[in-house]
Each structure stands twice: as C-alpha cells, then as structure tokens.
Enzyme design. Structure first.
Site, PDB file in Angstrom:
ATOM      1  N   HIS A 179       0.819  -1.079  -0.042  1.00  0.00           N
ATOM      2  CA  HIS A 179      -0.005  -0.058  -0.194  1.00  0.00           C
ATOM      3  C   HIS A 179       0.912   1.416   0.162  1.00  0.00           C
ATOM      4  CE1 HIS A 179      -3.180   2.754   1.269  1.00  0.00           C
ATOM      5  NE2 HIS A 179      -4.281   2.027   0.632  1.00  0.00           N
ATOM      6  N   ASP A 227      -7.720  -5.586   0.091  1.00  0.00           N
ATOM      7  CA  ASP A 227      -8.280  -6.349  -1.081  1.00  0.00           C
ATOM      8  C   ASP A 227      -7.795  -7.876  -0.976  1.00  0.00           C
ATOM      9  OD1 ASP A 227      -9.868  -4.367  -2.529  1.00  0.00           O
ATOM     10  OD2 ASP A 227      -7.780  -3.701  -3.278  1.00  0.00           O
TER      11      ASP A 227
HETATM   12  N1  CMC Z   1       4.038  -7.579  -4.823  1.00  0.00           N
HETATM   13  C1  CMC Z   1       5.443  -7.523  -5.111  1.00  0.00           C
HETATM   14  N2  CMC Z   1       6.054  -6.447  -5.022  1.00  0.00           N
HETATM   15  C2  CMC Z   1       5.717  -5.495  -4.646  1.00  0.00           C
HETATM   16  C3  CMC Z   1       4.291  -5.057  -4.466  1.00  0.00           C
HETATM   17  C4  CMC Z   1       3.201  -6.533  -4.520  1.00  0.00           C
HETATM   18  N3  CMC Z   1       1.981  -6.511  -4.431  1.00  0.00           N
HETATM   19  N4  CMC Z   1       3.810  -4.055  -4.164  1.00  0.00           N
HETATM   20  C5  CMC Z   1       5.048  -3.389  -4.193  1.00  0.00           C
HETATM   21  N5  CMC Z   1       6.153  -3.990  -4.587  1.00  0.00           N
HETATM   22  C6  CMC Z   1       7.524  -3.771  -4.596  1.00  0.00           C
HETATM   23  C7  CMC Z   1       7.557  -2.858  -5.813  1.00  0.00           C
HETATM   24  O1  CMC Z   1       7.957  -3.894  -6.928  1.00  0.00           O
HETATM   25  C8  CMC Z   1       9.009  -2.010  -5.468  1.00  0.00           C
HETATM   26  O2  CMC Z   1       9.876  -2.625  -5.436  1.00  0.00           O
HETATM   27  P1  CMC Z   1      11.482  -2.218  -5.809  1.00  0.00           P
HETATM   28  O3  CMC Z   1      11.667  -1.059  -4.888  1.00  0.00           O
HETATM   29  O4  CMC Z   1      12.440  -3.386  -5.557  1.00  0.00           O
HETATM   30  O5  CMC Z   1      11.105  -1.707  -7.018  1.00  0.00           O
HETATM   31  C9  CMC Z   1       8.399  -1.707  -3.758  1.00  0.00           C
HETATM   32  O6  CMC Z   1       7.678  -2.850  -3.662  1.00  0.00           O
HETATM   33  C10 CMC Z   1       7.814  -0.380  -3.907  1.00  0.00           C
HETATM   34  O7  CMC Z   1       6.555  -0.611  -4.662  1.00  0.00           O
HETATM   35  P2  CMC Z   1       5.820   0.746  -5.712  1.00  0.00           P
HETATM   36  O8  CMC Z   1       4.927  -0.060  -6.730  1.00  0.00           O
HETATM   37  O9  CMC Z   1       6.740   1.671  -5.793  1.00  0.00           O
HETATM   38  O10 CMC Z   1       4.758   1.027  -4.345  1.00  0.00           O
HETATM   39  P3  CMC Z   1       3.570   1.897  -4.646  1.00  0.00           P
HETATM   40  O11 CMC Z   1       3.253   2.496  -3.267  1.00  0.00           O
HETATM   41  O12 CMC Z   1       3.857   2.960  -5.924  1.00  0.00           O
HETATM   42  O13 CMC Z   1       2.223   1.232  -5.054  1.00  0.00           O
HETATM   43  C11 CMC Z   1       0.358  -0.597  -4.768  1.00  0.00           C
HETATM   44  C12 CMC Z   1       1.211   0.691  -4.159  1.00  0.00           C
HETATM   45  C13 CMC Z   1      -0.466  -0.632  -3.756  1.00  0.00           C
HETATM   46  C14 CMC Z   1       0.172  -0.020  -5.863  1.00  0.00           C
HETATM   47  C15 CMC Z   1       1.537  -1.773  -4.815  1.00  0.00           C
HETATM   48  O14 CMC Z   1       2.071  -2.267  -3.678  1.00  0.00           O
HETATM   49  C16 CMC Z   1       0.843  -2.812  -5.434  1.00  0.00           C
HETATM   50  O15 CMC Z   1       0.775  -2.886  -6.700  1.00  0.00           O
HETATM   51  N6  CMC Z   1       0.128  -3.884  -4.794  1.00  0.00           N
HETATM   52  C17 CMC Z   1      -0.459  -4.793  -5.643  1.00  0.00           C
HETATM   53  C18 CMC Z   1      -1.951  -4.088  -6.083  1.00  0.00           C
HETATM   54  C19 CMC Z   1      -2.986  -3.867  -4.850  1.00  0.00           C
HETATM   55  O16 CMC Z   1      -3.046  -4.889  -4.033  1.00  0.00           O
HETATM   56  N7  CMC Z   1      -3.481  -2.898  -4.746  1.00  0.00           N
HETATM   57  C20 CMC Z   1      -4.442  -2.451  -3.837  1.00  0.00           C
HETATM   58  C21 CMC Z   1      -4.280  -1.422  -3.056  1.00  0.00           C
HETATM   59  S1  CMC Z   1      -5.416  -1.296  -1.456  1.00  0.00           S
HETATM   60  C22 CMC Z   1      -6.778  -0.947  -2.088  1.00  0.00           C
HETATM   61  C23 CMC Z   1      -6.800   0.486  -2.819  1.00  0.00           C
HETATM   62  O17 CMC Z   1      -6.679   1.543  -2.116  1.00  0.00           O
HETATM   63  O18 CMC Z   1      -7.252   0.621  -4.027  1.00  0.00           O
END
Ligand code: CMC
Length: 427
Positions: A305, A362
């Site tokens: 998140h 989720d």
């Molecule tokens: N699985 C594997 N790696 C992950 C995941 C994941 N679910 N989420 C983040 N990472 C890794 C990402 O690859 C990155 O690694 P590195 O630093 O080596 O490049 C690091 O963690 C930081 O990730 P980010 O994408 O820069 O983080 P963000 O804050 O931009 O993204 C997020 C947040 C929710 C989009 C992301 O965690 C994600 O894609 N999660 C899976 C989708 C999900 O469950 N979404 C629902 C969110 S909660 C409900 C809502 O509010 O909509």
C-alpha cells in the site's frame, strides 16, 4: 518548526509550514514558481499533498484509520453503512431521528428511470460491469438535469441522495443484464446491503430470503471501503470536480479510476491469482518465488500500500469476517487456505519485510464476495458502492472550501523546436 528555507544559489526563500490536527506537517510551496521560476517534480504524488481535508485520517506507520475522528474498528463494530455514509457526507454521526430521515430520503430514490432499461440493452452482455456502472452513472446527468449545479446546495443534496440510493440498483442491473435475467426492482422494506443482495440474486419467479448474516458482512465491507483520503479514485473525483463538472460526472470518473488493478480492481486480481495458483498446483512458496523474480512482472495482488507501511487495519477486520462467513456458509476454504499460506510466508520473507508490504483491504475481501456468490467481475463494483460516500464527501468539502482548477505542471523532455517538412518531401 513554522518555516522551511530553500537555498537556491545565493538566494534564500522561506515557505510556511502547515500543521494538521494530528501533527503532520507540509511545506506550502504555493508561491514557489512565482518566486523562483521552478516547479516541484513528484511522480505519482508520493510527497504531494493536494488539499487540506477534515474527513479521514490515516497513519500508515501505526496502521490507524479514522473517519471524522472515529476509529475504523469501532465504526465496523457499532455502526451501519448508512450511518457511516451520513458521518462522511454530513460531518457528524446522526441521531436516531436524523438517521431515519436520511434512510427514508435515500430509500425513496432507489428506483431507476424506466428508460434506463434501453440504455442497458445497448451494452454487450460480456461488458465489464465497471464500464457499465461508470457509463450509467455519467448518464444520470442526462436524466436529472434539474440537480446539476455544483454551487446550489439543494442540487448537491438531491444529487447525493440519488447517487447513494441508485448506485446499488445500477450495479445489480449491470449484473442482471450480463446474465440475461430480468431486473429486480428495489424492495424498500429491506436495508441497504440486503436490498442490493436481493436485486442481485432474486428472480421474479421465486421467493428470495436475504441471509441476515451475509447482509451484515456486506454492510461491514461497505463501511471498510467508505473512504481512504486522497487515493487514486478520490483524487480523480476532486480533479474532475475542480473543473466544475457536476457530481454525477465526477463520480463516474471515480468509478473508472477505481477499476484499475492497482486500485479497486485488485480484489478481482487477488481471486484470479489464487485460482490460477490452485489450477497450476503452485504452493505459496513457489508463487512467491515468481513474485520476487522481477523479470516475471508478477505482483502479489492484495499486498502493499502506498500509505500503510505496517499493516492495513481494514485487512485485519476483513480476515476475521472472512473466516466467520465461510464457516457460516459451510464453504470449501481452499482459496482462503492458499491466501493464509501466502500471507504467512510473505510476512516472514525478506523481500516483503524490507519493502514493508502487508496484506491490504483487497487480500481477503474477494474470498468473502466469492463465498456469497458474487461473480468476480462484480467485486470492484461493490468497492465502488462502498467508496461512494467518501467520493461525495471529498467533492463537497472541496466545493465548501473554495478551490482552483487542478492543473499540474510538467518538465518537458520532448524535441526542441523543429521545422515542419511538407508531407510530399518526407520519407
Ligand atoms: N508484490 C510484489 N512487489 C511489490 C508489491 C506487490 N504487491 N507491491 C510493491 N512491491 C514492490 C515494488 O516492486 C517495489 O520494489 P522495488 O523497490 O524493488 O522496485 C516496491 O515494492 C515499492 O513498490 P511501488 O510500486 O513503488 O509502491 P507504490 O506505493 O507505488 O504502490 C501499490 C502501491 C498498492 C500500487 C502496490 O503495492 C501494488 O501494486 N500492490 C498490488 C496491487 C494491490 O493490491 N492494490 C490494492 C491497493 S489497496 C486498495 C486501494 O486503495 O485501491
């Protein structure tokens, strides 16, 4: 700290620091460009506050979520979705008389104009319900041109009630259209969640009794989704509203933003991920090895998140409800078992620990929806029904505070000026 100083070569500039009611601080850079010619660059708005807001407080480090000062755990235990909707939209919890008046005023608007039937008929049966719901919500502006003025509080009030009342009907009709069953009119004797379940699952041929345990679980899920401060869809609603677009149009854009798999669409993605693991016979460890291999491009859906870096308090509540609902329905728990296995391994695995990745709202919600019999592509639609009061509250707050059109800047990285070669001379 009341000021921040920025040093640019030999020039020093001061910017005020704004402090929120829970002590978070922000540098107000509103006049940075006019003073220096510079803008800030913050891809994904990771460090950017877009507004001041009194609706929802999140402390991502401590796993705290409060609506209007009330802890989510307490709201989940002691209130109903309509009470929470009232709290978000009006700012205070209702008295019993106020809640009854609110409930009644919403109940009397649950029907959709009959001409919408033809509108639904134009969509292919295979259409994703989020596309249908977004389109029908936008189309409300065409049926109710009498309540579109964002500056008229009465218009906003009517529009708010129409939206809260009609979104479950709009959603259930999208499902009925997709399976070719007759639309079920709302039954206004039922509660909000029970009415939705009936419109989804009843047919005109047979009596349908709503299971109160299921209705209560759904009501709880709606509460947990009701607001989450400046997330992608809420920010979208604010941005669209800032052009002075009407509330129906703004909410329709929120539905579209929510659809994406990195936002609300994740609940659908989680179930699809678990089903594909089951089909391929992959263990939790085997799947997580794939996730950790960056080349695979696979994410552990329902984990991570932008704000929560400790745990998501909503996920804790949902996990408990999930176990209760499955027990009540005596359902097979293979997917729940897989989810729990993934969670257990991930929470001990260096990759997830280092990046502070925890189960989010989720991760378990889809398992409950599936047990209730909700089809996978309706999961995100239910998220939208839950998030609606939050979207409305933010849109309304923005209008009450006064606002400027949302218009970010950019750092241009394209071609510098070039001379156009006429078409015939190119190639
Ligand atoms: N699985 C594997 N790696 C992950 C995941 C994941 N679910 N989420 C983040 N990472 C890794 C990402 O690859 C990155 O690694 P590195 O630093 O080596 O490049 C690091 O963690 C930081 O990730 P980010 O994408 O820069 O983080 P963000 O804050 O931009 O993204 C997020 C947040 C929710 C989009 C992301 O965690 C994600 O894609 N999660 C899976 C989708 C999900 O469950 N979404 C629902 C969110 S909660 C409900 C809502 O509010 O909509």
């Amino acid at each position: 700290m009341s000021k921040a100083t920025l040093k640019l070569d030999d020039k020093e500039l001061e910017f005020p620091i704004i402090t929120g009611s829970e002590g978070e601080q922000a540098i107000d850079i509103g006049n940075l460009r006019s003073a220096t010619g510079l803008i800030t660059l913050d891809q994904g708005f990771v460090n950017t506050g877009s507004c001041e807001s009194a609706i929802t407080f999140i402390d991502g480090e401590k796993g705290i979520l409060r609506y209007r000062g009330y802890r989510i755990e307490e709201l989940a235990e002691k209130s109903s979705f309509l009470e929470v909707a009232y709290l978000l939209v009006r700012g205070e919890l209702p008295t019993p008389a106020e809640l009854e008046e609110f409930r009644h005023s919403i109940t009397i608007h649950t029907m959709l104009h009959e001409d919408f039937r033809r509108f639904y008929g134009g969509f292919p049966k295979s259409a994703h319900p989020m596309a249908v719901v977004s389109a029908v919500t936008a189309a409300l502006s065409t049926f109710y041109p009498d309540s579109l003025d964002p500056d008229d509080p009465l218009h906003v009030e009517i529009c708010t009630k129409r939206l809260l009342a009609k979104l479950p009907t709009i959603a259930a009709y999208a499902f009925k259209h997709s399976i070719g069953q007759p639309f079920m009119y709302p039954d206004n004797r039922l509660g909000y969640a029970a009415n939705f379940l009936r419109m989804m699952f009843a047919t005109p041929c047979e009596e349908y009794l709503v299971d109160e345990v299921i209705a209560k679980a759904l009501d709880l899920l709606l509460i947990l989704h009701a607001d989450h401060e400046q997330n992608c869809s809420t920010s979208t609603v604010r941005v669209v509203g800032s052009s002075r677009a009407n509330l129906f149009a703004s909410i329709s854009s929120g539905v579209s933003a929510l659809w994406g798999p990195l936002h609300g669409g994740a609940n659908q993605a989680v179930i699809e991920m678990l089903q594909s693991m089951e089909k391929q016979g992959l263990s939790g460890k085997q799947f997580l090895d794939k996730v950790k291999d960056k080349q695979s491009g696979i994410r552990l859906m329902g984990f991570g998140h932008r704000v929560y870096k400790n745990f998501d308090p909503r996920a804790k509540i949902i996990k408990k409800t999930c176990t209760e609902v499955l027990q009540r329905l005596n359902k097979q728990t293979k997917l729940l078992d897989l989810a729990m296995e993934l969670e257990e391994i991930a929470l001990r695995d260096e990759y997830f620990v280092e990046r502070k990745l925890y189960p989010n709202v989720d991760f378990y919600s889809g398992i409950i929806y599936q047990a209730i019999g909700i089809p996978v592509d309706m999961f995100t639609v239910i998220f939208a029904i839950g998030r609606l009061p939050g979207w409305i509250a933010h849109w309304t707050e923005m209008h009450e505070q006064g606002f400027r059109i949302s218009r970010p800047r950019q750092v241009y990285t394209g071609a510098t000026e070039r001379t156009l070669v006429p078409l015939a001379q190119r190639g």
